[in-house]
Design an enzyme around this catalytic site. Structure first.
Site, PDB file in Angstrom:
ATOM      1  N   HIS A 157     -13.751   1.399   3.028  1.00  0.00           N
ATOM      2  CA  HIS A 157     -13.947   1.490   4.470  1.00  0.00           C
ATOM      3  C   HIS A 157     -15.292   2.204   4.646  1.00  0.00           C
ATOM      4  O   HIS A 157     -15.421   3.382   4.286  1.00  0.00           O
ATOM      5  CB  HIS A 157     -12.787   2.265   5.097  1.00  0.00           C
ATOM      6  CG  HIS A 157     -12.881   2.394   6.578  1.00  0.00           C
ATOM      7  ND1 HIS A 157     -11.891   2.986   7.333  1.00  0.00           N
ATOM      8  CD2 HIS A 157     -13.823   1.985   7.467  1.00  0.00           C
ATOM      9  CE1 HIS A 157     -12.242   2.956   8.614  1.00  0.00           C
ATOM     10  NE2 HIS A 157     -13.409   2.351   8.718  1.00  0.00           N
ATOM     11  N   ASN A 213     -14.946  -2.993   4.177  1.00  0.00           N
ATOM     12  CA  ASN A 213     -14.064  -2.939   5.352  1.00  0.00           C
ATOM     13  C   ASN A 213     -14.692  -2.062   6.428  1.00  0.00           C
ATOM     14  O   ASN A 213     -15.429  -1.130   6.130  1.00  0.00           O
ATOM     15  CB  ASN A 213     -12.698  -2.356   4.918  1.00  0.00           C
ATOM     16  CG  ASN A 213     -11.823  -1.907   6.090  1.00  0.00           C
ATOM     17  OD1 ASN A 213     -11.530  -0.719   6.234  1.00  0.00           O
ATOM     18  ND2 ASN A 213     -11.417  -2.838   6.918  1.00  0.00           N
ATOM     19  N   GLY A 214     -14.397  -2.404   7.692  1.00  0.00           N
ATOM     20  CA  GLY A 214     -14.816  -1.581   8.823  1.00  0.00           C
ATOM     21  C   GLY A 214     -15.667  -2.349   9.814  1.00  0.00           C
ATOM     22  O   GLY A 214     -16.805  -2.724   9.501  1.00  0.00           O
ATOM     23  N   GLY A 215     -15.110  -2.619  11.002  1.00  0.00           N
ATOM     24  CA  GLY A 215     -15.884  -3.202  12.098  1.00  0.00           C
ATOM     25  C   GLY A 215     -16.316  -4.645  11.893  1.00  0.00           C
ATOM     26  O   GLY A 215     -17.265  -5.098  12.533  1.00  0.00           O
ATOM     27  N   GLN A 263       0.843  -1.196   0.000  1.00  0.00           N
ATOM     28  CA  GLN A 263       0.000   0.000   0.000  1.00  0.00           C
ATOM     29  C   GLN A 263       0.876   1.243   0.000  1.00  0.00           C
ATOM     30  O   GLN A 263       1.808   1.363   0.799  1.00  0.00           O
ATOM     31  CB  GLN A 263      -0.932   0.071   1.200  1.00  0.00           C
ATOM     32  CG  GLN A 263      -1.905   1.229   0.988  1.00  0.00           C
ATOM     33  CD  GLN A 263      -2.751   1.537   2.184  1.00  0.00           C
ATOM     34  OE1 GLN A 263      -2.237   1.888   3.235  1.00  0.00           O
ATOM     35  NE2 GLN A 263      -4.058   1.404   2.027  1.00  0.00           N
ATOM     36  N   GLY A 310      -9.089  -5.461   9.690  1.00  0.00           N
ATOM     37  CA  GLY A 310      -7.893  -4.858  10.273  1.00  0.00           C
ATOM     38  C   GLY A 310      -7.749  -5.205  11.741  1.00  0.00           C
ATOM     39  O   GLY A 310      -7.146  -6.209  12.120  1.00  0.00           O
ATOM     40  N   ARG A 311      -8.388  -4.386  12.579  1.00  0.00           N
ATOM     41  CA  ARG A 311      -8.130  -4.476  14.020  1.00  0.00           C
ATOM     42  C   ARG A 311      -8.450  -5.820  14.628  1.00  0.00           C
ATOM     43  O   ARG A 311      -7.708  -6.310  15.495  1.00  0.00           O
ATOM     44  CB  ARG A 311      -8.923  -3.378  14.753  1.00  0.00           C
ATOM     45  CG  ARG A 311      -8.343  -2.001  14.529  1.00  0.00           C
ATOM     46  CD  ARG A 311      -9.281  -0.917  14.975  1.00  0.00           C
ATOM     47  NE  ARG A 311     -10.462  -0.833  14.114  1.00  0.00           N
ATOM     48  CZ  ARG A 311     -11.408   0.091  14.216  1.00  0.00           C
ATOM     49  NH1 ARG A 311     -11.322   1.005  15.147  1.00  0.00           N
ATOM     50  NH2 ARG A 311     -12.434   0.102  13.384  1.00  0.00           N
ATOM     51  N   CYS A 335      -6.744   7.539   4.597  1.00  0.00           N
ATOM     52  CA  CYS A 335      -6.157   7.933   5.886  1.00  0.00           C
ATOM     53  C   CYS A 335      -6.401   9.428   6.129  1.00  0.00           C
ATOM     54  O   CYS A 335      -6.066  10.260   5.292  1.00  0.00           O
ATOM     55  CB  CYS A 335      -4.664   7.639   5.896  1.00  0.00           C
ATOM     56  SG  CYS A 335      -3.890   8.137   7.445  1.00  0.00           S
ATOM     57  N   LYS A 383      -7.905   1.986  -1.892  1.00  0.00           N
ATOM     58  CA  LYS A 383      -8.653   1.840  -0.634  1.00  0.00           C
ATOM     59  C   LYS A 383      -9.130   3.223  -0.233  1.00  0.00           C
ATOM     60  O   LYS A 383      -8.329   4.154  -0.109  1.00  0.00           O
ATOM     61  CB  LYS A 383      -7.752   1.244   0.453  1.00  0.00           C
ATOM     62  CG  LYS A 383      -8.454   1.122   1.811  1.00  0.00           C
ATOM     63  CD  LYS A 383      -7.691   0.185   2.741  1.00  0.00           C
ATOM     64  CE  LYS A 383      -8.401   0.002   4.063  1.00  0.00           C
ATOM     65  NZ  LYS A 383      -7.918   0.892   5.110  1.00  0.00           N
TER      66      LYS A 383
HETATM   67  C1  LIG Z   1      -3.087   1.319  14.145  1.00  0.00           C
HETATM   68  C2  LIG Z   1      -3.790   1.375  12.815  1.00  0.00           C
HETATM   69  C3  LIG Z   1      -3.047   1.616  11.665  1.00  0.00           C
HETATM   70  C4  LIG Z   1      -3.671   1.661  10.409  1.00  0.00           C
HETATM   71  N1  LIG Z   1      -2.905   1.859   9.292  1.00  0.00           N
HETATM   72  C5  LIG Z   1      -3.491   1.836   8.070  1.00  0.00           C
HETATM   73  C6  LIG Z   1      -2.717   1.959   6.885  1.00  0.00           C
HETATM   74  O1  LIG Z   1      -1.487   2.101   6.923  1.00  0.00           O
HETATM   75  N2  LIG Z   1      -3.375   1.913   5.696  1.00  0.00           N
HETATM   76  C7  LIG Z   1      -4.744   1.758   5.613  1.00  0.00           C
HETATM   77  O2  LIG Z   1      -5.292   1.702   4.520  1.00  0.00           O
HETATM   78  N3  LIG Z   1      -5.486   1.638   6.717  1.00  0.00           N
HETATM   79  C8  LIG Z   1      -4.891   1.670   7.933  1.00  0.00           C
HETATM   80  N4  LIG Z   1      -5.672   1.523   9.049  1.00  0.00           N
HETATM   81  C9  LIG Z   1      -7.138   1.379   8.894  1.00  0.00           C
HETATM   82  C10 LIG Z   1      -7.518  -0.079   8.692  1.00  0.00           C
HETATM   83  O3  LIG Z   1      -6.903  -0.622   7.545  1.00  0.00           O
HETATM   84  C11 LIG Z   1      -9.014  -0.251   8.526  1.00  0.00           C
HETATM   85  O4  LIG Z   1      -9.449   0.437   7.387  1.00  0.00           O
HETATM   86  C12 LIG Z   1      -9.800   0.277   9.733  1.00  0.00           C
HETATM   87  O5  LIG Z   1      -9.177  -0.055  10.952  1.00  0.00           O
HETATM   88  C13 LIG Z   1     -11.231  -0.274   9.721  1.00  0.00           C
HETATM   89  O6  LIG Z   1     -11.228  -1.686   9.646  1.00  0.00           O
HETATM   90  P1  LIG Z   1     -11.322  -2.610  10.963  1.00  0.00           P
HETATM   91  O7  LIG Z   1     -12.547  -2.178  11.703  1.00  0.00           O
HETATM   92  O8  LIG Z   1     -11.411  -4.019  10.415  1.00  0.00           O
HETATM   93  O9  LIG Z   1     -10.071  -2.366  11.745  1.00  0.00           O
HETATM   94  C14 LIG Z   1      -5.068   1.476  10.310  1.00  0.00           C
HETATM   95  C15 LIG Z   1      -5.805   1.219  11.467  1.00  0.00           C
HETATM   96  C16 LIG Z   1      -5.191   1.174  12.712  1.00  0.00           C
HETATM   97  C17 LIG Z   1      -6.014   0.891  13.952  1.00  0.00           C
END
Ligand SMILES: Cc1cc2nc3c(=O)[nH]c(=O)nc-3n(C[C@H](O)[C@H](O)[C@H](O)COP(=O)(O)O)c2cc1C
Length: 318
Positions: free
Chosen positions: A153, A193-195, A52, A215-216, A82, A121
């Site tokens: 997202h 994506n998201g949650g 990315q 992600g998280r 972001c 993204k």
């Molecule tokens: C600590 C942290 C770092 C992240 N870094 C990136 C990143 O470098 N690039 C990106 O596209 N999203 C980044 N995200 C966002 C996640 O990729 C994702 O879009 C967001 O957390 C929602 O998805 P989730 O609920 O599954 O975590 C980051 C999220 C967190 C918490």
């Protein structure tokens, strides 16, 4: 960013052969002028893997796309989601949603410089813009420039007033907007994506979209990847936590000889026992020991005995 890295991806791959893994965002300037080995190198085991990138300079983006292809990445993804102040100052991430023309030019220059897929993204909106028309036009403009795959997202980005962490929680999730985009553009690959964390949620989303990005919840509970392997990819043979650690220790041994610190790898395993009887022991063990500068056999054996005890505790509780 500041969370996952190549060591984390190696660890995650031990639990899932089938998911696609994405790198953290790398700024174009770092990819071009920085220590490429440190910033961009990866182990072949991490594949399939996307790099990315963050940027809005066409020449730089096209150069990084070529670098990614030459290094063996399977996909290059541009970050349009972001919202952090620093990222906005450098004119990349979510603020680019305001500039569809510029994004299209950037994508076009990337597509022309490599043969691997160029994907995007993005968020579903920004500030007070959260409309199907805006998002659909934005996506279609980028599609015409050469992108077929979009990771959405499903919440908007607030470019002022919220911290990056708040921007991942406060704007409301709007999955319907993503479903509508897929309905309107059946030829595009739409990843939601998201949650998302539970298998049932994943199954529901993939009945309406082409894929799910998580992600998280994977970072907090990495072993949940084996449930995804079992229930989504129908993989029959899955590794135990013990087998995962065993393989990871071989990697630690190899990496330590190359100068990597043990904690740079093991810190990603804090959540391995998430929700299990042995989770406290594991966390305590890691925090007491992972600053070790080497991984001699005794230490590896010690880690294995902690793992075996945890496995026994889990079996006794189940
Ligand atoms: C600590 C942290 C770092 C992240 N870094 C990136 C990143 O470098 N690039 C990106 O596209 N999203 C980044 N995200 C966002 C996640 O990729 C994702 O879009 C967001 O957390 C929602 O998805 P989730 O609920 O599954 O975590 C980051 C999220 C967190 C918490």
């Amino acid at each position: 960013m500041d969370c996952t890295d190549r060591h984390d991806r190696f660890f995650l791959r031990l639990m899932s052969k089938n998911v696609m893994l994405y790198s953290e965002m790398v700024a174009t300037k770092s990819a071009i002028h920085g220590d490429r080995k440190k910033i961009l190198s990866f182990s072949p085991e991490e594949k399939p893997l996307a790099l990315q990138v963050g940027g809005s300079n066409k020449e730089e983006l096209s150069e990084v796309a070529k670098i990614a292809e030459d290094m063996g990445y399977d996909e290059i993804n541009i970050n349009l989601g972001c919202p952090s102040k620093k990222v906005q100052k450098n004119k990349f991430g979510a603020c680019l949603m305001k500039e569809p023309e510029l994004v299209a030019e950037c994508i076009n220059s990337m597509v022309n410089s490599c043969k691997i897929p160029v994907t995007a993204k993005t968020r579903i909106g920004f500030d007070d813009v959260e409309s199907f028309e805006y998002l659909n036009n934005f996506i279609n403009k980028i599609h015409k420039a050469g992108t077929k795959t979009f990771i959405l997202h499903a919440r908007k980005a607030m470019l002022t007033g919220l911290s990056p962490k708040q921007n991942l929680n406060i704007p409301k999730l709007n999955y319907n907007m993503v479903y509508e985009i897929k309905k309107e553009n059946p030829n595009l690959e739409i990843i939601i994506n998201g949650g998302i964390s539970k298998i049932e949620e994943i199954k529901n989303h993939i009945s309406k979209c082409d894929g799910v990005m998580i992600g998280r919840s994977i970072y907090q509970n990495p072993y949940s990847l084996v449930d995804i392997e079992k229930n989504i990819f129908n993989t029959e043979i899955i590794p135990t936590r013990e087998q995962v650690v065993e393989k990871l220790l071989d990697y630690v041994d190899k990496e330590v000889k190359l100068g990597t610190k043990v904690n740079h790898i093991m810190r990603h395993t804090v959540g391995l026992y998430h929700g299990q009887a042995g989770s406290k022991n594991w966390k305590r063990y890691l925090s007491d020991n992972m600053m070790a500068r080497d991984s001699d056999f005794q230490k590896a054996k010690h880690i294995m005995s902690i793992v075996q005890n945890n496995e026994k505790a889990i079996q006794a509780n189940s």
